[in-house]
Design a protein around this motif. Structure first.
Motif, PDB file in Angstrom:
ATOM      1  N   ALA A 197       5.447   5.850 -13.564  1.00  0.00           N
ATOM      2  CA  ALA A 197       4.736   6.468 -12.441  1.00  0.00           C
ATOM      3  C   ALA A 197       3.254   6.119 -12.432  1.00  0.00           C
ATOM      4  N   GLU A 198       2.726   5.726 -13.586  1.00  0.00           N
ATOM      5  CA  GLU A 198       1.303   5.398 -13.660  1.00  0.00           C
ATOM      6  C   GLU A 198       1.009   4.156 -12.831  1.00  0.00           C
ATOM      7  N   GLY A 199       0.033   4.281 -11.952  1.00  0.00           N
ATOM      8  CA  GLY A 199      -0.372   3.134 -11.160  1.00  0.00           C
ATOM      9  C   GLY A 199       0.465   2.891  -9.924  1.00  0.00           C
ATOM     10  N   ARG A 200       1.491   3.697  -9.688  1.00  0.00           N
ATOM     11  CA  ARG A 200       2.300   3.519  -8.481  1.00  0.00           C
ATOM     12  C   ARG A 200       1.481   3.929  -7.263  1.00  0.00           C
ATOM     13  N   GLU A 201       1.740   3.261  -6.134  1.00  0.00           N
ATOM     14  CA  GLU A 201       1.024   3.599  -4.909  1.00  0.00           C
ATOM     15  C   GLU A 201       1.482   4.966  -4.400  1.00  0.00           C
ATOM     16  N   ARG A 202       0.527   5.743  -3.912  1.00  0.00           N
ATOM     17  CA  ARG A 202       0.833   7.043  -3.335  1.00  0.00           C
ATOM     18  C   ARG A 202      -0.279   7.394  -2.363  1.00  0.00           C
ATOM     19  N   SER A 203       0.025   8.251  -1.410  1.00  0.00           N
ATOM     20  CA  SER A 203      -0.966   8.666  -0.433  1.00  0.00           C
ATOM     21  C   SER A 203      -2.027   9.532  -1.094  1.00  0.00           C
ATOM     22  N   ILE A 204      -3.219   9.499  -0.543  1.00  0.00           N
ATOM     23  CA  ILE A 204      -4.324  10.232  -1.159  1.00  0.00           C
ATOM     24  C   ILE A 204      -4.147  11.743  -1.027  1.00  0.00           C
ATOM     25  N   GLU A 205      -3.234  12.189  -0.152  1.00  0.00           N
ATOM     26  CA  GLU A 205      -2.973  13.624  -0.044  1.00  0.00           C
ATOM     27  C   GLU A 205      -2.205  14.161  -1.250  1.00  0.00           C
ATOM     28  N   GLY A 258       0.988 -10.018  -4.612  1.00  0.00           N
ATOM     29  CA  GLY A 258       0.305 -10.982  -3.768  1.00  0.00           C
ATOM     30  C   GLY A 258      -0.720 -10.356  -2.835  1.00  0.00           C
ATOM     31  N   LEU A 259      -1.101 -11.131  -1.803  1.00  0.00           N
ATOM     32  CA  LEU A 259      -2.085 -10.668  -0.827  1.00  0.00           C
ATOM     33  C   LEU A 259      -1.578  -9.451  -0.065  1.00  0.00           C
ATOM     34  N   ALA A 260      -0.286  -9.446   0.262  1.00  0.00           N
ATOM     35  CA  ALA A 260       0.294  -8.289   0.956  1.00  0.00           C
ATOM     36  C   ALA A 260       0.169  -7.039   0.109  1.00  0.00           C
ATOM     37  N   GLY A 261       0.365  -7.163  -1.201  1.00  0.00           N
ATOM     38  CA  GLY A 261       0.236  -6.020  -2.094  1.00  0.00           C
ATOM     39  C   GLY A 261      -1.182  -5.479  -2.132  1.00  0.00           C
ATOM     40  N   VAL A 262      -2.162  -6.374  -2.086  1.00  0.00           N
ATOM     41  CA  VAL A 262      -3.563  -5.948  -2.079  1.00  0.00           C
ATOM     42  C   VAL A 262      -3.863  -5.142  -0.818  1.00  0.00           C
ATOM     43  N   VAL A 263      -3.380  -5.627   0.324  1.00  0.00           N
ATOM     44  CA  VAL A 263      -3.612  -4.932   1.595  1.00  0.00           C
ATOM     45  C   VAL A 263      -2.940  -3.554   1.582  1.00  0.00           C
ATOM     46  N   TYR A 304      -3.180   2.596   0.850  1.00  0.00           N
ATOM     47  CA  TYR A 304      -2.846   3.832   0.143  1.00  0.00           C
ATOM     48  C   TYR A 304      -4.076   4.466  -0.502  1.00  0.00           C
ATOM     49  N   ARG A 305      -4.956   3.669  -1.039  1.00  0.00           N
ATOM     50  CA  ARG A 305      -6.102   4.193  -1.775  1.00  0.00           C
ATOM     51  C   ARG A 305      -7.229   4.691  -0.869  1.00  0.00           C
ATOM     52  N   ARG A 306      -7.316   4.129   0.343  1.00  0.00           N
ATOM     53  CA  ARG A 306      -8.488   4.410   1.185  1.00  0.00           C
ATOM     54  C   ARG A 306      -8.215   5.386   2.323  1.00  0.00           C
ATOM     55  N   PHE A 307      -7.014   5.344   2.920  1.00  0.00           N
ATOM     56  CA  PHE A 307      -6.776   6.103   4.145  1.00  0.00           C
ATOM     57  C   PHE A 307      -5.642   7.106   3.986  1.00  0.00           C
ATOM     58  N   SER A 308      -5.812   8.244   4.638  1.00  0.00           N
ATOM     59  CA  SER A 308      -4.781   9.273   4.674  1.00  0.00           C
ATOM     60  C   SER A 308      -3.618   8.820   5.546  1.00  0.00           C
ATOM     61  N   GLU A 309      -2.440   9.424   5.328  1.00  0.00           N
ATOM     62  CA  GLU A 309      -1.281   9.102   6.162  1.00  0.00           C
ATOM     63  C   GLU A 309      -1.477   9.540   7.607  1.00  0.00           C
ATOM     64  N   GLY A 310      -2.431  10.416   7.845  1.00  0.00           N
ATOM     65  CA  GLY A 310      -2.708  10.851   9.206  1.00  0.00           C
ATOM     66  C   GLY A 310      -3.653   9.941   9.950  1.00  0.00           C
ATOM     67  N   ARG A 311      -4.091   8.858   9.328  1.00  0.00           N
ATOM     68  CA  ARG A 311      -5.031   7.935   9.964  1.00  0.00           C
ATOM     69  C   ARG A 311      -4.311   6.667  10.392  1.00  0.00           C
ATOM     70  N   LEU A 312      -4.660   6.156  11.557  1.00  0.00           N
ATOM     71  CA  LEU A 312      -4.047   4.931  12.076  1.00  0.00           C
ATOM     72  C   LEU A 312      -4.273   3.726  11.160  1.00  0.00           C
ATOM     73  N   PRO A 313      -5.481   3.545  10.582  1.00  0.00           N
ATOM     74  CA  PRO A 313      -5.663   2.377   9.704  1.00  0.00           C
ATOM     75  C   PRO A 313      -4.658   2.314   8.550  1.00  0.00           C
ATOM     76  N   TRP A 373      -1.450   3.062   8.550  1.00  0.00           N
ATOM     77  CA  TRP A 373      -0.195   2.468   9.003  1.00  0.00           C
ATOM     78  C   TRP A 373      -0.396   1.041   9.501  1.00  0.00           C
ATOM     79  N   MET A 374      -1.532   0.764  10.138  1.00  0.00           N
ATOM     80  CA  MET A 374      -1.782  -0.596  10.613  1.00  0.00           C
ATOM     81  C   MET A 374      -1.914  -1.569   9.442  1.00  0.00           C
ATOM     82  N   LEU A 375      -2.570  -1.128   8.373  1.00  0.00           N
ATOM     83  CA  LEU A 375      -2.685  -1.988   7.199  1.00  0.00           C
ATOM     84  C   LEU A 375      -1.329  -2.226   6.547  1.00  0.00           C
ATOM     85  N   LEU A 376      -0.459  -1.206   6.553  1.00  0.00           N
ATOM     86  CA  LEU A 376       0.889  -1.405   6.008  1.00  0.00           C
ATOM     87  C   LEU A 376       1.676  -2.402   6.854  1.00  0.00           C
TER      88      LEU A 376
END
Length: 199
Positions: free
Chosen positions: A71-79, A95-100, A105-114, A116-119
């Motif tokens: 579980a350490e280091g897994r992506e998760r929403s900031i909430e 890869g590059l897709a993983g960085v994006v 996940y690290r910068r934006f809440s699930e309630g923000r459009l950026p 989902w657009m970044l995903l």
């Protein structure tokens, strides 16, 4: 026991970050008509039914399962304070897709459009990367076969679309662009590199 350990042993699977500058209940009640109308348990029609079980307000019985390793280091929403006890590992970020996606996940809440657009951008980059790597390995996508054009030829595609209320005719224009853009991009980059080399 640290605060983090307390959060992880809590029965709530997610622990929300405490919001900043939260108005008081009196301020919210004065500003929003009807705010807090369900705070009094006597005003909740479901409370008598939910409190029938002795020793529990809801009757729910749940013990947090053992956390899955990794579980350490897994992506998760900031909430969320931590990932769920069980999570998927079939598609790790890479890869590059993983960085994006990681940035989303690290910068934006699930309630923000950026978020989902970044995903979505990450998914498109993942598709493009896999198409290029498959082509370099000698297994390129079968572009013509995957469009379903053979089935279209057998079923009168023009007659089925002209004069009808079907809306999928737009796909006839958009699908080639969506399917071909990675190859067009690669071709454009190759032409640019050749021209630069000749200069």
């Amino acid at each position: 026991m640290s605060r983090k350990d307390q959060e992880l042993t809590d029965h709530m699977p997610y622990v929300a970050d405490r919001a900043k500058d939260v108005p008081s209940a009196d301020e919210l009640r004065a500003r929003i008509p009807g705010w807090g109308s369900d705070l009094d348990l006597a005003d909740r029609p479901s409370v008598p039914k939910l409190s029938r079980e002795a020793g529990s307000a809801t009757g729910a019985q749940w013990v947090r399962p053992e956390t899955q390793p990794g579980a350490e280091g897994r992506e998760r929403s900031i909430e969320h304070a931590h990932v769920t006890p069980v999570f998927g590992t079939a598609q790790p970020l890479s890869g590059l897709a993983g960085v994006v996606k990681w940035y989303a996940y690290r910068r934006f809440s699930e309630g923000r459009l950026p978020h989902w657009m970044l995903l979505v951008v990450g998914d498109r980059l993942d598709v493009a990367t896999n198409r290029v790597t498959d082509a370099l390995r000698g297994r390129p996508d079968r572009i013509v076969a995957e469009t379903g054009i053979a089935a279209e030829r057998a079923d009168s595609p023009v007659g089925a679309r002209v004069g009808s209320s079907r809306r999928d005719w737009r796909h006839g224009v958009l699908d080639p662009v969506v399917t071909m853009w990675p190859y067009l991009l690669i071709g454009g980059v190759a032409v640019w590199v050749v021209r630069r080399a000749r200069r």
